[in-house]
Design a protein around this motif. Structure first.
Motif, PDB file in Angstrom:
ATOM      1  N   CYS A 109       0.825  -1.219   0.000  1.00  0.00           N
ATOM      2  CA  CYS A 109       0.000   0.000   0.000  1.00  0.00           C
ATOM      3  C   CYS A 109       0.856   1.265   0.000  1.00  0.00           C
ATOM      4  CB  CYS A 109      -0.917   0.020   1.224  1.00  0.00           C
ATOM      5  SG  CYS A 109      -2.200  -1.245   1.187  1.00  0.00           S
ATOM      6  N   GLU A 110       1.991   1.206   0.654  1.00  0.00           N
ATOM      7  CA  GLU A 110       2.829   2.400   0.805  1.00  0.00           C
ATOM      8  C   GLU A 110       3.792   2.615  -0.359  1.00  0.00           C
ATOM      9  OE1 GLU A 110       2.855   2.679   5.676  1.00  0.00           O
ATOM     10  OE2 GLU A 110       4.525   1.680   4.695  1.00  0.00           O
ATOM     11  N   LYS A 171      -9.334   4.102  -2.147  1.00  0.00           N
ATOM     12  CA  LYS A 171      -8.059   4.626  -1.634  1.00  0.00           C
ATOM     13  C   LYS A 171      -8.171   5.373  -0.300  1.00  0.00           C
ATOM     14  CE  LYS A 171      -4.776   3.361  -4.455  1.00  0.00           C
ATOM     15  NZ  LYS A 171      -3.817   2.372  -4.037  1.00  0.00           N
ATOM     16  N   SER A 175      -6.176   4.045   2.960  1.00  0.00           N
ATOM     17  CA  SER A 175      -5.130   4.831   3.641  1.00  0.00           C
ATOM     18  C   SER A 175      -5.338   4.846   5.147  1.00  0.00           C
ATOM     19  CB  SER A 175      -5.111   6.263   3.106  1.00  0.00           C
ATOM     20  OG  SER A 175      -4.791   6.261   1.742  1.00  0.00           O
ATOM     21  N   VAL A 178      -4.432   1.431   6.595  1.00  0.00           N
ATOM     22  CA  VAL A 178      -2.981   1.254   6.684  1.00  0.00           C
ATOM     23  C   VAL A 178      -2.431   1.935   7.934  1.00  0.00           C
ATOM     24  CG1 VAL A 178      -0.776   1.840   5.579  1.00  0.00           C
ATOM     25  CG2 VAL A 178      -2.622   0.823   4.236  1.00  0.00           C
TER      26      VAL A 178
END
Length: 190
Positions: A109-110, A171, A175, A178
């Motif tokens: 994800c990052e 998204k 975020s 995460v």
């Protein structure tokens, strides 16, 4: 009846009552009594993500309800020392595999364009198998079906593709998830 037999019987009864009460819970808010704030926030955001992806509130409710029931039931079994030595080894293997999978997911994800769907599907499958092995002696087929349902949802290739699509409407929720996962990793909760 001996005192030991009475203790074993009452402990077993207490365990059955706890699992039965959990089975009757329908509200996320009631379940949050058993789950810390960070995990509660994470579940709220997973709920939003699922609802956004599926465009179906019932599906999102079912997913979160199943995650909570599985997590709390396993916690009850652990706190009541129901796992034998072999199951403890399975639990440790699950925890290591799950933590590695979550760390890899966060990394995907990052860091753009690093996502590997085959790795994620394989890791999720491994975790599902380990978790099923852990609880097979303790939980009903219905509970084991919940495990299959939860992991099946996350293993869905179309879902994964939509998560990692750069233009995905998921998204913003991803975020926030995460951030929650990073916090749980730092705390050692995962």
């Amino acid at each position: 009846m001996s005192a030991v037999a009475e203790m074993g019987g009452s402990k077993n009864l207490g365990l059955r009552v706890q699992k039965k009460m959990l089975g009757k819970m329908t509200s996320k808010k009631i379940a949050k009594v058993f789950i810390d704030d960070t995990m509660g926030e994470l579940l709220d955001n997973v709920y939003k993500l699922c609802k956004e992806y599926k465009q179906n509130k019932k599906e999102a409710d079912k997913l979160i309800k199943n995650i909570i029931k599985i997590t709390v039931k396993i916690g009850i079994l652990y706190r009541n020392e129901q796992f034998n030595a072999e199951e403890i080894k399975i639990a440790e293997a699950f925890r290591r595999k799950f933590r590695t999978m979550i760390m890899t997911f966060v990394s995907f994800c990052e860091v753009d364009y690093t996502f590997d769907k085959n790795f994620m599907v394989g890791a999720l499958n491994d975790c599902s198998l380990l978790l099923t092995q852990l609880v097979v002696r303790h939980l009903t087929d219905k509970s084991q079906g919940r495990i299959d349902y939860v992991f099946g949802f996350f293993q869905d290739g179309a879902f994964m593709d939509s998560l990692f699509d750069p233009n995905s409407p998921l998204k913003p929720n991803l975020s926030v998830i995460v951030v929650g996962l990073n916090k749980l990793l730092e705390e050692g909760s995962i």
